[in-house]
Enzyme design. Structure first.
Site, PDB file in Angstrom:
ATOM      1  N   LYS B  60      45.381  36.919  38.372  1.00 12.70           N
ATOM      2  CA  LYS B  60      44.063  37.268  38.925  1.00 12.70           C
ATOM      3  C   LYS B  60      43.192  36.010  38.990  1.00 12.70           C
ATOM      4  O   LYS B  60      43.236  35.168  38.096  1.00 12.70           O
ATOM      5  CB  LYS B  60      43.415  38.343  38.040  1.00 12.70           C
ATOM      6  N   SER B 137      38.838  45.970  39.965  1.00  7.30           N
ATOM      7  CA  SER B 137      38.657  44.739  40.699  1.00  7.30           C
ATOM      8  C   SER B 137      39.941  43.921  40.881  1.00  7.30           C
ATOM      9  O   SER B 137      39.958  43.016  41.717  1.00  7.30           O
ATOM     10  CB  SER B 137      37.612  43.880  39.988  1.00  7.30           C
ATOM     11  N   SER B 162      39.306  47.903  35.775  1.00  5.55           N
ATOM     12  CA  SER B 162      39.826  47.010  36.818  1.00  5.55           C
ATOM     13  C   SER B 162      41.332  46.810  36.803  1.00  5.55           C
ATOM     14  O   SER B 162      41.870  46.149  37.690  1.00  5.55           O
ATOM     15  CB  SER B 162      39.143  45.643  36.723  1.00  5.55           C
TER      16      SER B 162
END
Lengths: 92, 460
Positions: B60, B137, B162
């Site tokens: 990420k 996210s 997320s």
């Protein structure tokens, strides 16, 4: 009313954000909705606060002398430099 | 589909790790043209051998990879190239993996749909329907995990859901461990008391392998636990027979998702466990306002450091410092980042701190106690991960901030309480995946994943 355009401008100044007139118009009712929803928290019964979700204990390490990040590495992402120092805007 | 475990054995038998990594990157670049999962590609490895030897890993964007632009998908961090690896990344490299790219996310993690990417970033597309969201996210991490044909895992991060939200919307396994199990060193903070790093994989056992590598004490993170980490890969040898599983059947859930929950309840009964309907009234009432208050108060202080001097977006430093900082921040933060900074700054100011922040921390205590009471009676809790199927990007983009925050209602509870939780795919409605969330007590990742394996086997 928790927030209006004047309050928002003051909070923006504290946040180091310049908001355009259109952003002020858009954000004010949005943030008002959210803050009014947050007001539910007033009804929470008194309790100890939980800063963290689990118990955190101090974890100590040996007090050893170690090399820190080399200056060249620390400055690797700095675009504006002067003699190995970060060049910044005026502060006084 | 080859798993991580099988692929590592194939490398041991002579298949080339380097060629496999190249093949993954080539595939990922093709996928990216249509689905926008990546912000950067790279090919970083050191030694081979270890639990992840030769496995391509994606990371990420908010987790630092040395020498690779890492921006938390925010323009304020444009050009920032870390000079160190996050501990989670270093552990993965030390186990022989190849770091192959950075995945797109909501800017700094500010969203549940991955539509709040920063200025200049593309919204990732759902692997099952390009017009729909990936969830956020960690949208890019979940998307590439779902679509790649290679053995792979992605390192994601969760503050309020997320990991499990995009896992549910993309149809993969997403594991969010207990707060402090995985070091946060090298993670660009959203909210320090809520941020957790965890893996995305195609199967639960692969998630266990990945988590075993990521977990463990780290002297560089003072909130990292020094508890002994069990061998999570033993979960396939365990059984849920005799367990008691609590289930939450929430209101406002789309019908196919509710039906799927009841199918899972039936499957659990067939495996020899009891089930019992439970409710969490305190969490239902206060988890969302408490979570957002804590998260935004912490976020507004964390984002104060982005001022355009030491890294990221920078301009010729002219004028007075206040003007310079305000100018660069205003140009480079996206709208949702600005809203969250403003809300957090408001809630922390004199006269409001006790009414919002302190009350939210008290609510967290009540929520944790409520979960602890439930876990004295049940081994794990199941609930739908999301009350809705992945929405259209257009629809998600039109939600007001409050509507968007309310959509996290099933995921913020375990997050504010720091409890381990995971989402696994347990069905489909038409082409869209449905995720089931399993939550366990603190440090009970083994129990959570044992139930996950059981349900995965039932779903083929």
């Amino acid at each position: 009313m928790l927030i209006n355009q004047e309050v928002l401008k003051r909070v923006a100044k504290n946040s180091r954000l310049n908001l355009s007139e259109s952003e002020i118009g858009e954000f004010t009712p949005q943030l008002r909705d959210v803050l009014e929803f947050f007001e539910k928290l007033k009804k929470v019964p008194q309790a100890e606060v939980s800063i963290h979700p689990v118990s955190i204990e101090n974890v100590y390490r040996e007090d050893l002398v170690e090399n820190s990040l080399h200056r060249d590495e620390a400055l690797k992402n700095v675009k504006y430099q002067n003699n190995g120092r970060i060049r910044g805007p005026r502060t006084i | 589909m080859t798993t991580i475990i099988e692929q590592v054995k194939m490398f041991e038998s002579g298949e080339s790790c380097d060629e496999y990594a190249e093949s993954f990157i080539e595939e990922a670049k093709k996928i990216n043209k249509k689905f926008y999962y990546f912000t950067e590609f790279c090919n970083k490895s050191s030694k081979r051998g270890g639990a992840l030897s030769g496995i391509p890993v994606t990371v990420k964007d908010c987790i630092c990879v040395k020498g690779v632009q890492s921006r938390a998908s925010s323009a304020i961090l444009n050009t920032y190239t870390p000079v160190f690896n996050a501990s989670s990344v270093q552990k993965t490299i030390d186990e022989g993996a190849t770091i192959t790219g950075k995945t797109v996310q909501d800017e700094f993690g500010f969203g549940g749909f991955s539509v709040n990417v920063g200025i200049g970033f593309e919204i990732p597309r759902n692997p099952h329907d390009e017009d729909r969201v990936c969830g956020g996210s960690s949208g890019g991490s979940a998307g590439i995990t779902a679509i790649t044909k290679h053995a792979h895992f992605s390192i994601g991060e969760s503050t309020g859901g997320s990991i499990v939200t995009p896992a549910a919307f993309c149809g993969v396994v997403g594991i969010c461990p207990t707060y402090g199990i995985v070091s946060r060193y090298g993670l660009m903070d959203y909210a320090n008391s809520l941020d957790k790093i965890g893996p995305f994989t195609k199967t639960v056992l692969e998630g266990a392998v990945a988590l075993k590598v990521l977990a463990g004490h780290d002297t560089k993170d003072s909130t990292s636990t020094n508890k002994k980490i069990p061998d999570y890969t033993k979960i396939t040898e365990k059984s849920i027979k005799g367990w008691k599983i609590g289930y939450i059947d929430p209101e406002g859930v789309e019908e196919p998702i509710r039906e799927n929950l009841h199918e899972s309840i039936q499957e659990i009964k067939e495996s020899g466990a009891k089930t019992e309907k439970i409710t969490l009234p305190i969490s239902d009432e206060y988890a969302i306002p408490a979570y957002y208050t804590i998260a935004l108060c912490e976020a507004s202080t964390n984002l104060a450091k982005y001022c355009g001097l030491r890294y990221g977006a920078q301009e010729e430093p002219k004028g007075f410092f206040d003007e310079y900082f305000s100018n660069i921040r205003s140009k480079n933060f996206g709208k949702e980042a600005k809203r969250r900074i403003l809300l957090g700054t408001f809630a922390r100011q004199a006269g409001f701190r006790d009414a919002f922040y302190i009350k939210a921390l008290q609510a967290r205590t009540h929520i944790i106690n409520e979960y602890k009471k439930i876990f004295s009676e049940v081994d794990a809790i199941i609930t739908p991960t999301m009350p809705i199927l992945p929405p259209l990007i257009k629809k998600a983009s039109e939600l007001t901030p409050l509507q968007s925050y309310l959509s996290d209602k099933l995921t913020v509870g375990p997050n504010i309480a720091g409890l381990p939780h995971m989402s696994l795919p347990t069905g489909k409605h038409k082409s869209l995946p449905i995720g089931l969330m399993i939550t366990a007590d603190h440090y009970e990742e083994e129990k959570m994943m044992t139930l996950g394996v059981e349900l995965e086997e039932k779903n083929g």
